[in-house]
Design a protein around this motif. Structure first.
Motif: not given
Length: 668
Positions: A475-481, A563-575, A623-627
């Motif tokens: 439900x994260x993207x629905x909440x972001x919207x 300026x709205x940022x959906x979540x913290x921009x962590x680099x993916x550990x899978x990269x 706005x930072x939307x990452x809890x």
């Protein structure tokens, strides 16, 4: 082709810092000539520190918060020092600003005739030698490319720079440009009949005679990577360098100090080889038997490349980047060995033919480089590199990237300089420069940290909603919207929506598209420059974007108020690269998450948030939307790094903030 570096002599004044302070004072030369100029204490401190580097040498890290005026803070001492200074930027926008706006203004203000050269990568310039050859084959090109080539021909008769940016309407994907660009791979150097008229030759000569040489990090690193070659280098040797937007340098260096082989590169090599064979066979002096043999060998490389890259595509997982593992490489081993042997045969054949023409000798160097690169990647026995596959469009790439670029950057860039200044609005994490120093090998650099000149307490408000689900839940993207709709209603659009992934961008865009009354612009629907222009020109527009819009974008005034940022921009550990760097830190008894992922994400977040306030009169909401900012222990590190805007969890406070602004703006 190297020059003796420029160094200070005894005739240069030792009071450069005093000259700089005077020029940037309340009633100084800059203030008198530039009406919009405001004297700023932080700017003077940075300018005086830069002046000391330009006189005494050394290295300076200067974090200059937004609004400090860092560009003038290093340009004024660079001009007054009378040294030849290399300036490298992270973006073309800043190159343009320095060359077309700041330097002309400072020439007038300081009454100094400053000579400057704007340098781009070689692939931006037309190669006259290859262009002449391609014009003879115009009838073999697709009709649309014939039309563009006719446009190029008209332009080529008039241009004085050879820079493709002058041609309006030439598409970015014009494939024939790769055949006529002045790349180092295709260059035949001083033996070229067009060498004296070559646009790269002229640009380099102009740079040698200039006081200020303006490049970008891509050219800086590409040039350093080929500096040992015969004619790949274009940037003149300078003793002093200023690296702006220095937070980007590690990423760019990783790209250029690595090794890459792709299906596109092999196809281009084979195509150029066949063209050489055709031209040679048409010559009465040609050794036809040798050329026929070379043609057959090139066909063998073509067949081998198709088999190898088809096997690669089949073996590659359903992702854009995947690390090369023993399991993944097993089915590629034999096709890879066969392709390497076929390339080696071509290299040997070209070696015996190299005396016949400079074009064939240059092509031989290219083929040898592909052979060396492919061998290096497939042997994968160098532990300082991470090996991975990458898919981009129709291109399949094999890459080897350095895990740690600090020693490479230090040896090929910094150790060559007598004095270097590295600056950006975002260089520190947790209040120190230790993260950047460790990533770029700058243990002994001096440091200067200057706060932003903006008043975040009155110019902005930080909105952190309390009820957001975690980013990995459905439900994260629905909440972001939902949050975005509410914010856009308050701000009447005028927003950047910055996402950490295309998937989230697309999901939110689909839900907003027919439910908000504001023009929506989405990354991927048009070139970046076009989207930015449309955003600035379209009232109440909303731009949805990912990583490339988090930095290097400057929109001031009421056009951007949120300026709205959906979540913290962590680099993916899978990269693959991120994973390899985390493993390297762990092997050296560090903590990969707190020592690498968190600092990297903090710097990226600050760049994103920095899009909002670009002028003292700007106002708006962040706005930072990452809890996780509230629920995780590391959240405090992020919050402590964010500019000191008032924090609220209520939309009503955001509404009140904007209503106050509207009231103030309408008061007489």
């Amino acid at each position: 082709m190297s020059e003796v570096p420029t160094v200070p002599d005894a005739s240069h004044p030792i009071d450069l810092s005093d000259q700089v302070a005077s020029a940037l004072s309340d009633n100084g030369a800059v203030s008198k000539a530039m009406p919009a100029f405001e004297a700023r204490p932080g700017q003077r401190k940075m300018a005086e520190a830069t002046a000391r580097i330009l006189v005494d040498g050394g290295m300076l890290l200067a974090e200059a918060g937004t609004g400090t005026g860092k560009t003038l803070a290093y340009l004024v001492p660079a001009i007054l020092s009378k040294q030849q200074v290399l300036i490298s930027t992270g973006t073309k926008n800043l190159q343009d600003q320095i060359y077309y706006k700041d330097l002309p203004a400072l020439r007038d203000a300081l009454d100094i005739d400053v000579r400057a050269t704007y340098m781009k990568g070689r692939n931006n310039y037309l190669c006259l030698h290859r262009f002449a050859a391609l014009k003879n084959e115009i009838s073999t090109l697709p009709l649309v490319e014939q039309t563009h080539l006719e446009q190029l021909t008209q332009w080529a008769d008039q241009t004085t720079t050879g820079d493709r940016a002058e041609i309006e309407g030439l598409p970015d994907d014009f494939s024939a440009w790769g055949d006529i660009a002045a790349t180092s791979e295709n260059c035949i150097g001083t033996e070229c009949p067009e060498f004296q008229e070559c646009y790269v030759t002229k640009m380099r000569q102009q740079a040698l005679e200039s006081d200020i040489v303006i490049v970008n990090h891509h050219l800086l690193c590409a040039d350093a990577a080929v500096r040992q070659s015969a004619y790949g280098e274009v940037i003149p040797t300078c003793s002093f360098a200023i690296i702006d937007e220095a937070h980007q340098l590690e990423d760019v260096a990783t790209q250029y100090f690595g090794v890459s082989v792709s299906n596109n590169r092999l196809e281009e090599l084979i195509r150029d080889g066949r063209r050489l064979v055709t031209e040679a066979l048409a010559s009465p002096d040609s050794d036809n038997s040798c050329m026929q043999e070379l043609s057959e060998l090139l066909s063998g490389v073509h067949d081998g490349a198709q088999i190898f890259f088809n096997a690669l595509a089949l073996a590659m997982p359903e992702m854009d980047r995947a690390r090369l593992t023993a399991e993944l490489c097993a089915p590629l081993a034999e096709p890879g060995r066969r392709l390497i042997r076929k390339l080696e045969d071509v290299v040997d054949a070209l070696s015996s033919l190299s005396a016949s023409s400079e074009d064939i000798a240059t092509f031989g160097h290219r083929a040898a480089k592909v052979y060396e690169n492919l061998t290096f990647i497939l042997e994968a026995n160098e532990h300082a590199f991470v090996y991975f596959l990458e898919r981009r469009g129709r291109g399949v790439f094999l890459r080897a990237s350095p895990i740690d670029v600090s020693s490479i950057v230090r040896e090929l860039l910094f150790d060559r300089m007598q004095g270097t200044v590295l600056t950006s609005a975002t260089l520190t994490v947790d209040g120190t420069f230790e993260y950047l120093k460790s990533r770029l090998g700058l243990d002994h650099a001096d440091a200067l940290r200057l706060p932003s000149e903006f008043d975040y307490k009155t110019q902005s408000i930080l909105y952190l909603p309390r009820t957001m689900p975690t980013p990995n839940t459905r439900g994260f993207t629905d909440a972001v919207t939902q949050e975005v709709r509410s914010l856009l209603q308050i701000t009447s659009g005028r927003a950047f929506l910055l996402f950490t992934s295309y998937a989230n961008l697309r999901a939110v865009h689909e839900q907003l598209e027919f439910t908000v009354p504001y023009p929506l612009l989405a990354q991927g629907t048009a070139p970046r420059s076009v989207l930015l222009r449309e955003f600035k020109e379209t009232p109440n527009a909303v731009l949805l974007a990912t990583a490339s819009f988090w930095q290097g974008v400057d929109v001031s005034g009421d056009t951007l108020s949120c300026v709205v940022i959906d979540k913290l921009p962590f680099a993916s550990p899978g990269d693959p690269l991120t994973a390899a760097r985390m493993e390297n830190i762990e092997e050296n008894d560090g903590n990969p998450f707190s020592d690498y992922q968190v600092p990297l994400a903090i710097l990226a977040l600050l760049q994103g948030l920095g899009r909002l306030l670009r002028h003292r009169s700007d106002r708006g909401v962040l706005a930072l939307l990452d809890p996780r900012l509230r629920t995780k222990g590391y959240g405090k590190r992020f919050l402590d790094s964010i500019p000191p805007a008032p924090v609220t969890h209520k939309l009503s406070d955001v509404d009140r903030f904007f209503n106050t602004l509207e009231t103030e703006s309408t008061e007489p």
